[in-house]
Design a protein around this motif. Sequence first.
Motif, PDB file in Angstrom:
ATOM      1  N   GLY A 167      12.393 -12.432  51.459  1.00 40.15           N
ATOM      2  CA  GLY A 167      11.587 -11.623  52.632  1.00 40.15           C
ATOM      3  C   GLY A 167      10.094 -11.613  52.192  1.00 40.15           C
ATOM      4  O   GLY A 167       9.340 -11.102  52.916  1.00 40.15           O
ATOM      5  N   GLY A 168       9.789 -11.809  50.820  1.00 37.34           N
ATOM      6  CA  GLY A 168       8.472 -11.578  50.443  1.00 37.34           C
ATOM      7  C   GLY A 168       8.224 -10.115  49.714  1.00 37.34           C
ATOM      8  O   GLY A 168       8.869  -9.478  49.698  1.00 37.34           O
ATOM      9  N   ALA A 169       7.020 -10.326  48.826  1.00 41.56           N
ATOM     10  CA  ALA A 169       6.766  -9.378  48.051  1.00 41.56           C
ATOM     11  C   ALA A 169       6.295  -8.227  48.542  1.00 41.56           C
ATOM     12  O   ALA A 169       5.612  -8.388  49.576  1.00 41.56           O
ATOM     13  CB  ALA A 169       5.687  -9.823  46.911  1.00 41.56           C
ATOM     14  N   PRO A 170       6.558  -7.018  48.115  1.00 44.02           N
ATOM     15  CA  PRO A 170       6.111  -5.662  48.852  1.00 44.02           C
ATOM     16  C   PRO A 170       4.256  -5.737  48.687  1.00 44.02           C
ATOM     17  O   PRO A 170       3.787  -6.582  47.894  1.00 44.02           O
ATOM     18  CB  PRO A 170       6.579  -4.532  48.167  1.00 44.02           C
ATOM     19  N   ARG A 171       3.775  -5.044  49.415  1.00 43.87           N
ATOM     20  CA  ARG A 171       2.234  -4.754  49.115  1.00 43.87           C
ATOM     21  C   ARG A 171       2.162  -3.696  47.985  1.00 43.87           C
ATOM     22  O   ARG A 171       2.588  -2.490  48.289  1.00 43.87           O
ATOM     23  CB  ARG A 171       1.834  -4.186  50.415  1.00 43.87           C
ATOM     24  N   PHE A 172       1.610  -4.057  46.879  1.00 46.25           N
ATOM     25  CA  PHE A 172       1.595  -2.920  45.814  1.00 46.25           C
ATOM     26  C   PHE A 172       0.588  -2.253  45.847  1.00 46.25           C
ATOM     27  O   PHE A 172      -0.772  -2.815  45.905  1.00 46.25           O
ATOM     28  CB  PHE A 172       1.573  -3.738  44.254  1.00 46.25           C
ATOM     29  N   GLY A 186       1.108 -13.469  38.224  1.00 50.43           N
ATOM     30  CA  GLY A 186       1.374 -14.256  39.556  1.00 50.43           C
ATOM     31  C   GLY A 186       1.734 -13.407  40.754  1.00 50.43           C
ATOM     32  O   GLY A 186       2.219 -13.928  41.522  1.00 50.43           O
ATOM     33  N   MET A 187       1.220 -11.979  40.747  1.00 49.77           N
ATOM     34  CA  MET A 187       1.583 -11.225  42.013  1.00 49.77           C
ATOM     35  C   MET A 187       0.117 -11.133  42.698  1.00 49.77           C
ATOM     36  O   MET A 187      -0.581 -10.457  42.155  1.00 49.77           O
ATOM     37  CB  MET A 187       2.230 -10.274  41.481  1.00 49.77           C
ATOM     38  N   ALA A 188       0.107 -11.615  43.894  1.00 50.65           N
ATOM     39  CA  ALA A 188      -0.999 -11.613  44.683  1.00 50.65           C
ATOM     40  C   ALA A 188      -1.197 -10.571  45.845  1.00 50.65           C
ATOM     41  O   ALA A 188      -1.957 -10.652  46.572  1.00 50.65           O
ATOM     42  CB  ALA A 188      -1.331 -12.911  45.161  1.00 50.65           C
ATOM     43  N   THR A 189      -0.180  -9.712  45.791  1.00 48.97           N
ATOM     44  CA  THR A 189      -0.059  -8.895  46.775  1.00 48.97           C
ATOM     45  C   THR A 189      -0.296  -7.430  46.473  1.00 48.97           C
ATOM     46  O   THR A 189      -0.057  -6.615  47.036  1.00 48.97           O
ATOM     47  CB  THR A 189       1.228  -8.809  47.475  1.00 48.97           C
ATOM     48  N   ALA A 190      -1.217  -7.168  45.461  1.00 48.51           N
ATOM     49  CA  ALA A 190      -1.662  -5.797  44.757  1.00 48.51           C
ATOM     50  C   ALA A 190      -3.049  -5.409  45.594  1.00 48.51           C
ATOM     51  O   ALA A 190      -3.852  -6.364  45.693  1.00 48.51           O
ATOM     52  CB  ALA A 190      -1.672  -5.869  43.563  1.00 48.51           C
ATOM     53  N   THR A 191      -3.321  -4.209  45.997  1.00 46.94           N
ATOM     54  CA  THR A 191      -4.513  -3.761  46.655  1.00 46.94           C
ATOM     55  C   THR A 191      -4.777  -2.459  45.721  1.00 46.94           C
ATOM     56  O   THR A 191      -4.211  -1.598  45.503  1.00 46.94           O
ATOM     57  CB  THR A 191      -4.372  -3.599  48.036  1.00 46.94           C
ATOM     58  N   GLU A 192      -6.125  -2.587  45.321  1.00 41.10           N
ATOM     59  CA  GLU A 192      -6.458  -1.400  44.325  1.00 41.10           C
ATOM     60  C   GLU A 192      -7.383  -0.383  45.035  1.00 41.10           C
ATOM     61  O   GLU A 192      -7.915  -0.949  45.603  1.00 41.10           O
ATOM     62  CB  GLU A 192      -7.038  -1.960  42.771  1.00 41.10           C
TER      63      GLU A 192
END
Length: 346
Positions: A167-172, A186-192
């Motif tokens: 279902g897709g990666a979480p938003r980190f 390779g994890m593109a769903t992180a927001t700092e």
Amino acid sequence: DVVGPVSTGRARRRPGIQWAMDDESRPFHHTATGFRNNHPDGWRRGSFWKWQQERWFKGSAAKPPPGGWQFPSETPNAGWLAANRGLPTLTWLGHSTFLLQLGGLNLLTDPHLTARASPSRFVGPRRWMPPALTVEQLPHIDFALVSHNHYDHLDEGTVRRLARQPGGAPRFLVPLGLEDWFARRGMATATEMDWWQTFERHGLRFTFTPVQHWSARSAWDRDRTLWGGWRVDHADHSAFFAGDTGYSPDFHDIHARLGPVDLALLPIGAYAPRWFMAVMHTDPDDAVQIHQDLHARRSVAMHWGTFVLTDEPLDEPPQRLRRAMAAAGLGDDEFWVLRHGETRYL
């Protein structure tokens, strides 16, 4: 989606962080090469080598009893948790990892579901209690909140598996400087985010707050990435996850800015010896004070009973917490100590 105070400089895409701004425009907690705490007068850490010398000569009370420590535990109802979309719940998976279900969404705090808090699979602090659920048994995680980059709070094996969940990666949601760490893997769903910045999505509002701690994943990157706690607000409920922290006036500041909170997840372990650990790790008395500073309706104990990190016995923190609660006049329903794997309805 990220709003709030934003530095005029931007972290360069490289290991660690450098700030392209002058001293006048730099926020107080930013330094030329990284970050510092809001209240540096209270940040005077003792000598790590003195602590190791004391352990060598005096020993440590953290040695397990014959047969090891035994803690009450239960197996979460993974099927029910996966199907739940209506009831707010909290499940303790061990150490600082909670599954928080809020607003029909699944949140995971400081994801760590492997055997060691270490860069190695063979050495370093190992778990005394297995994680209550594996990544594969979790419901689909929508948001993963990371407080800082220490190995017992940010586990590479766990976040890699989360990124591959069906279902897709979480938003980190991560502190400043860590978005690049995720991107290099390779994890593109992180927001700092910086302190006091907010992120809003699907009816939830996340605010990254200051706490008193530090960061490092090697001997060469100390304080190059930020650390902090997370406030989560929903129309029906609010929660605060303290991550890893020593006691500081930051908690008064959090209450002053964000108001009281329904649920606070607070660390009670890894506190001995106090002369060394006090600035970076709260003990149960500190946790009760933070509960009061935040004006929390209810708090939950974490950061105990999983890894041997310091010198107190692994089963001591809840005993000390009960004494601290009694001294402060808190009832049993005001500060919970969950069994490993226990789910509570909020």
